[in-house]
Enzyme design. Structure first.
Site, short mmCIF file in Angstrom:
data_model
loop_
_atom_site.label_atom_id
_atom_site.label_comp_id
_atom_site.label_asym_id
_atom_site.label_seq_id
_atom_site.Cartn_x
_atom_site.Cartn_y
_atom_site.Cartn_z
N ASP A 175 0.82 -1.21 0.00
CA ASP A 175 0.00 0.00 0.00
C ASP A 175 0.86 1.27 0.00
O ASP A 175 2.09 1.20 -0.01
CB ASP A 175 -0.94 -0.06 1.23
CG ASP A 175 -2.28 0.59 0.96
OD1 ASP A 175 -2.40 1.40 0.03
OD2 ASP A 175 -3.24 0.29 1.72
N GLU A 208 -0.77 1.89 -5.13
CA GLU A 208 -0.52 3.33 -4.90
C GLU A 208 -1.59 4.20 -5.55
O GLU A 208 -1.41 5.38 -5.75
CB GLU A 208 0.91 3.74 -5.21
CG GLU A 208 1.39 3.72 -6.62
CD GLU A 208 0.83 4.80 -7.50
OE1 GLU A 208 -0.17 4.49 -8.17
OE2 GLU A 208 1.37 5.91 -7.55
N TRP A 209 -2.74 3.55 -5.81
CA TRP A 209 -3.98 4.26 -6.16
C TRP A 209 -3.90 5.03 -7.48
O TRP A 209 -4.68 5.95 -7.72
CB TRP A 209 -4.41 5.20 -5.02
CG TRP A 209 -4.27 4.62 -3.67
CD1 TRP A 209 -4.66 3.37 -3.28
CD2 TRP A 209 -3.67 5.23 -2.51
NE1 TRP A 209 -4.34 3.18 -1.95
CE2 TRP A 209 -3.74 4.30 -1.46
CE3 TRP A 209 -3.12 6.49 -2.28
CZ2 TRP A 209 -3.26 4.57 -0.19
CZ3 TRP A 209 -2.63 6.77 -1.00
CH2 TRP A 209 -2.70 5.81 0.02
N GLY A 210 -2.92 4.69 -8.33
CA GLY A 210 -2.83 5.36 -9.63
C GLY A 210 -2.20 6.74 -9.59
O GLY A 210 -2.13 7.42 -10.61
N ASP A 230 -10.05 3.80 -3.57
CA ASP A 230 -10.74 2.59 -3.11
C ASP A 230 -12.15 2.44 -3.69
O ASP A 230 -12.90 3.40 -3.80
CB ASP A 230 -10.84 2.60 -1.58
CG ASP A 230 -9.48 2.34 -0.95
OD1 ASP A 230 -8.48 2.27 -1.69
OD2 ASP A 230 -9.44 2.21 0.28
C1 GLA Z 1 -5.97 1.46 1.44
C2 GLA Z 1 -6.09 0.47 0.27
C3 GLA Z 1 -7.23 -0.48 0.55
C4 GLA Z 1 -6.97 -1.22 1.86
C5 GLA Z 1 -6.77 -0.23 2.99
C6 GLA Z 1 -6.31 -0.91 4.26
O1 GLA Z 1 -7.07 2.30 1.52
O2 GLA Z 1 -6.31 1.17 -0.93
O3 GLA Z 1 -7.40 -1.39 -0.51
O4 GLA Z 1 -5.83 -2.02 1.70
O5 GLA Z 1 -5.79 0.75 2.65
O6 GLA Z 1 -6.07 -0.02 5.28
#
Ligand code: GLA
Length: 415
Positions: A175, A208-210, A230
């Site tokens: 993450d 890393e969410w893009g 998310d």
């Molecule tokens: C982030 C990630 C999620 C999950 C949470 C856990 O938000 O994007 O997919 O793993 O952390 O805390």
């Protein structure tokens, strides 16, 4: 007299050299603590890195349904359920514990799992998962802390990778919380290299969410990279993430996949039709398929969606092409219909007809010509409806479908 002095000086010099040489033979002072875990045996087979994800990884992850409420009991019961429900047979293999399994580091820097929730230890849990013919995954973070404030791996990459390998971990989700001043293009390769050095094949899931457009640089670093923030268990979340995938098709392929986040099928407010649409589109996107629901009490209609082998075959097709949106018709007042197509190895296509109109509207009539999909104008392919599980015969020119709002029709066409 002069000779005596020079002999004395020579003797002195020899003595100094001898002392320095002897000192160099002494063990060096320990500047680093000993490795915190036993170095695991080297992998018996060198498995090429990219081969670990020739098709999009499939499994289950604890986060979407259970958040921090994870335990060895949940993981064992989920492994059992993967087998009992037919999910394992359908191809789901990784059982991944997301955030909150870890609580601290000990004096050596070794990561410490929650001793209450994982009383038997991680090795025993991995062994249990393996005994079911499944694979075991954990979660960490490239920063100082995970998103739930647990210890991250920054500065402990090798120690953590060795520990995971010693436990028998097969999958790591990594993450991006608490990463101020950390460069993803350094942090992710650092952990990849640590995993490789640890000597066990471990699928590396970058989360890393893009933010840094990992699709442009992460092939060869991670096997999958998140492209968005998310997901949530709602139609709005599903279509929001879907819209962010439109231009990313060129970056996916065997060994490295765009990850629009884990499945919410069976969670939250999603209806049966919405679950079908979400699952169909994730398969069209060649997305990793990580179920995120409670497999221990899964309604049959949810199980039937997650285990539809013909739909999964679209996701897992060996060509590894990500589907593209080939049409979007705006019908006004928030209503729209879309057609997505994914090229398949046999020269055919999967085509999804998605009706994004409001739930209280009439079903939409949607049509597409084979030419628009990518086939010859005079093609007469076999068409099969993958949710109805029905052959529709050979069809020429144009195919049309009637699609209810918040639903999908998914066909496979074979030349
Ligand atoms: C982030 C990630 C999620 C999950 C949470 C856990 O938000 O994007 O997919 O793993 O952390 O805390």
């Amino acid at each position: 007299m002069r000779r005596i002095i020079s002999v004395g000086a020579l003797a002195l010099m020899l003595a100094v050299v001898a002392v320095v040489w002897l000192a160099a033979q002494q063990p060096k002072p320990v500047t680093r603590p000993a490795p915190p875990v036993a170095v695991p045996p080297a992998a018996t087979e060198p498995v090429a890195w990219m081969e670990l994800a020739r098709t999009p990884p499939m499994g289950w992850n604890s986060w979407n349904k259970f958040g921090c409420n994870v335990s060895e009991q949940l993981i064992r019961e989920t492994a059992d359920a993967l087998v009992a429900t037919g999910m394992k047979d359908a191809g789901y293999q990784y059982v991944v514990i997301d955030d909150c399994w870890q609580v601290s580091r000990d004096a050596n820097g070794t990561i410490v799992p929650d001793a209450q929730r994982f009383a038997s230890g991680m090795k025993a849990l991995a062994d249990y998962v393996h005994s079911k013919g499944l694979k075991f995954g954990v979660y960490s973070d490239a920063g100082s802390k995970t998103c739930q404030g647990r210890p991250g791996s920054n500065g402990y990459e090798d120690a953590d990778a060795r520990q995971y390998a010693a436990w028998g971990v097969d999958y790591l989700k990594y993450d991006w919380c608490s990463t101020d001043g950390v460069d993803p293009k350094i942090a992710y390769p650092t952990m990849r290299d640590a995993l490789k050095r640890a000597g066990r094949p471990i699928v590396f899931s970058m989360c890393e969410w893009g933010r840094s457009q990992p699709w442009t640089w992460a092939r060869g670093v991670g096997h999958l990279w998140r492209t968005t923030g998310d997901i949530g268990p709602s139609w709005q979340s599903f279509v929001r993430l879907l819209d962010q995938q439109v231009d990313l098709w060129k970056f996916a392929g065997p060994g490295g996949w765009n990850d629009p986040d884990m499945l919410e099928v069976g969670n939250g407010t999603l209806t049966a039709a919405e679950n079908r649409a979400h699952f169909s589109l994730w398969c069209l996107l060649a997305s990793p398929l990580m179920a995120g629901n409670d497999l221990r009490q899964m309604p049959p209609e949810v199980r039937d969606i997650l285990t539809n082998k013909e739909v999964i075959a679209i996701d897992q097709d060996a060509l590894g092409a990500q589907g593209r949106r080939i049409r979007r018709d705006d019908l006004g007042r928030g209503s729209s219909v879309e057609i997505w197509a994914k090229k398949l190895q046999d020269g055919g296509y999967a085509i999804a007809f998605l009706n994004r109109s409001n739930p209280n509207t009439e079903p939409a009539q949607m049509a597409v010509s084979w030419q628009e999909v990518g086939l010859r104008w005079d093609a007469e392919p076999m068409v099969r409806d993958l949710w109805a599980k029905k052959d529709l015969g050979r069809i020429k020119g144009t195919f049309s479908a009637t699609v209810a709002p918040h639903d999908v029709v998914l066909v496979r066409v074979t030349p």
